[in-house]
Design a protein around this motif. Structure first.
Motif, short mmCIF file in Angstrom:
data_model
loop_
_atom_site.label_atom_id
_atom_site.label_comp_id
_atom_site.label_asym_id
_atom_site.label_seq_id
_atom_site.Cartn_x
_atom_site.Cartn_y
_atom_site.Cartn_z
N LYS A 76 -9.15 -20.45 33.03
CA LYS A 76 -8.69 -20.12 34.44
C LYS A 76 -10.03 -20.11 35.40
O LYS A 76 -9.91 -20.49 36.55
CB LYS A 76 -8.30 -18.74 34.57
N ASN A 77 -11.12 -20.20 34.81
CA ASN A 77 -12.47 -19.92 35.67
C ASN A 77 -13.14 -21.25 35.78
O ASN A 77 -14.38 -21.22 36.09
CB ASN A 77 -13.37 -18.90 35.29
N PHE A 78 -12.74 -22.25 35.02
CA PHE A 78 -13.34 -23.50 35.04
C PHE A 78 -13.97 -24.23 36.21
O PHE A 78 -14.95 -25.07 36.47
CB PHE A 78 -12.54 -24.88 34.11
N ASP A 79 -13.41 -23.86 37.35
CA ASP A 79 -13.46 -24.34 38.82
C ASP A 79 -14.55 -23.41 39.32
O ASP A 79 -14.92 -23.49 40.56
CB ASP A 79 -12.20 -24.45 39.52
N THR A 80 -14.80 -22.47 38.74
CA THR A 80 -15.95 -21.24 39.32
C THR A 80 -17.23 -22.30 39.55
O THR A 80 -17.70 -22.69 38.52
CB THR A 80 -16.03 -20.12 38.50
N PHE A 81 -17.79 -21.85 40.44
CA PHE A 81 -19.09 -22.46 40.63
C PHE A 81 -20.14 -21.48 41.58
O PHE A 81 -19.69 -20.78 42.58
CB PHE A 81 -19.27 -23.72 41.45
N GLY A 82 -21.33 -21.58 41.43
CA GLY A 82 -22.32 -20.71 41.99
C GLY A 82 -23.73 -21.17 41.83
O GLY A 82 -24.16 -21.97 40.70
N ILE A 83 -24.49 -20.69 42.45
CA ILE A 83 -26.12 -21.14 42.19
C ILE A 83 -26.39 -20.72 40.76
O ILE A 83 -27.28 -21.50 40.24
CB ILE A 83 -27.11 -20.50 43.25
N GLU A 84 -26.07 -19.76 40.22
CA GLU A 84 -26.54 -19.42 38.76
C GLU A 84 -26.01 -20.35 37.90
O GLU A 84 -26.78 -20.67 36.85
CB GLU A 84 -26.15 -17.89 38.64
N ILE A 85 -24.63 -20.81 37.91
CA ILE A 85 -24.14 -21.83 37.19
C ILE A 85 -24.75 -23.21 37.38
O ILE A 85 -25.39 -23.77 36.28
CB ILE A 85 -22.87 -21.97 37.32
N PHE A 86 -25.03 -23.31 38.70
CA PHE A 86 -26.00 -24.68 38.87
C PHE A 86 -27.51 -24.59 38.19
O PHE A 86 -27.87 -25.43 37.34
CB PHE A 86 -26.26 -24.91 40.42
N ASN A 87 -28.12 -23.30 38.18
CA ASN A 87 -29.70 -23.23 37.52
C ASN A 87 -29.21 -23.40 36.05
O ASN A 87 -30.08 -23.99 35.56
CB ASN A 87 -30.07 -21.98 38.03
N LEU A 88 -28.24 -22.86 35.47
CA LEU A 88 -27.97 -22.76 33.99
C LEU A 88 -27.93 -24.27 33.49
O LEU A 88 -28.56 -24.98 32.57
CB LEU A 88 -26.70 -21.84 33.39
N LEU A 89 -27.08 -25.12 34.39
CA LEU A 89 -26.90 -26.59 34.18
C LEU A 89 -28.04 -27.28 34.30
O LEU A 89 -28.52 -28.19 33.22
CB LEU A 89 -25.76 -27.22 35.06
N PHE A 90 -28.82 -27.15 35.20
CA PHE A 90 -30.00 -27.69 35.53
C PHE A 90 -31.37 -27.44 34.54
O PHE A 90 -31.73 -28.29 33.80
CB PHE A 90 -30.75 -27.37 36.84
N LEU A 91 -31.58 -26.13 34.11
CA LEU A 91 -32.29 -25.95 32.91
C LEU A 91 -31.74 -26.36 31.69
O LEU A 91 -32.90 -26.81 30.75
CB LEU A 91 -32.64 -24.20 32.94
N SER A 92 -30.56 -26.48 31.33
CA SER A 92 -30.24 -27.03 30.19
C SER A 92 -30.48 -28.53 30.03
O SER A 92 -30.98 -28.94 28.92
CB SER A 92 -28.42 -26.89 29.87
N CYS A 93 -30.14 -29.07 31.04
CA CYS A 93 -30.52 -30.54 31.38
C CYS A 93 -31.96 -30.79 30.94
O CYS A 93 -32.52 -31.84 30.36
CB CYS A 93 -29.80 -31.31 32.45
N LEU B 89 -43.24 -23.62 21.68
CA LEU B 89 -43.07 -22.33 22.31
C LEU B 89 -42.39 -22.17 23.51
O LEU B 89 -41.53 -21.23 23.54
CB LEU B 89 -44.21 -21.35 21.98
N ASP B 90 -42.68 -23.18 24.45
CA ASP B 90 -42.21 -22.85 25.92
C ASP B 90 -40.64 -23.40 25.64
O ASP B 90 -39.79 -22.78 26.34
CB ASP B 90 -42.90 -24.03 26.56
N MET B 91 -40.46 -24.32 24.78
CA MET B 91 -39.09 -24.76 24.72
C MET B 91 -38.21 -23.71 24.06
O MET B 91 -37.11 -23.49 24.59
CB MET B 91 -39.04 -26.11 23.88
N ILE B 92 -38.78 -23.05 23.23
CA ILE B 92 -38.25 -21.85 22.41
C ILE B 92 -37.89 -20.87 23.45
O ILE B 92 -36.62 -20.22 23.49
CB ILE B 92 -38.90 -21.39 21.23
N ARG B 93 -38.81 -20.61 24.52
CA ARG B 93 -38.72 -19.59 25.44
C ARG B 93 -37.51 -19.97 26.47
O ARG B 93 -36.95 -19.07 26.92
CB ARG B 93 -40.14 -19.06 26.21
N ILE B 94 -37.60 -21.23 26.83
CA ILE B 94 -36.72 -21.54 27.64
C ILE B 94 -35.15 -21.39 27.08
O ILE B 94 -34.08 -20.95 27.93
CB ILE B 94 -36.93 -23.09 27.97
N TYR B 95 -35.13 -21.76 26.01
CA TYR B 95 -33.75 -21.76 25.24
C TYR B 95 -33.38 -20.26 25.19
O TYR B 95 -32.24 -20.06 25.55
CB TYR B 95 -33.92 -22.25 23.60
N LEU B 96 -34.17 -19.30 24.88
CA LEU B 96 -33.73 -17.89 24.78
C LEU B 96 -33.43 -17.32 26.17
O LEU B 96 -32.49 -16.69 26.34
CB LEU B 96 -34.98 -17.35 23.98
#
Length: 69
Positions: free
Chosen positions: A30-47, A5-12
């Protein structure tokens, strides 16, 4: 069961955050070079989620993880 359930919550949560980010930054080449703390958080949580799932699968004797390796 609670780990599942935790993993499902994280995924959602990741899905919702990604959709919210898409309202601010259009998903386009055009926005592939865009970076910010929210994008970092998404990548971190996804990994982190992928690592948890991989560990869970590797402990399952029927996963045939030795073949995947």
């Amino acid at each position: 069961m609670t780990e599942d359930l935790d993993m499902i919550r994280i995924y959602l949560s990741l899905e919702n955050k990604t959709n919210d980010l898409g309202l601010i930054i259009h998903f386009d080449e055009k926005n592939f070079d865009t970076f910010g703390i929210e994008i970092f958080n998404l990548l971190f949580l996804s990994c982190n989620l992928f690592e948890r799932l991989a560990k869970k699968i590797s402990k399952d004797n029927e996963s045939k993880m030795d073949i995947w390796k």
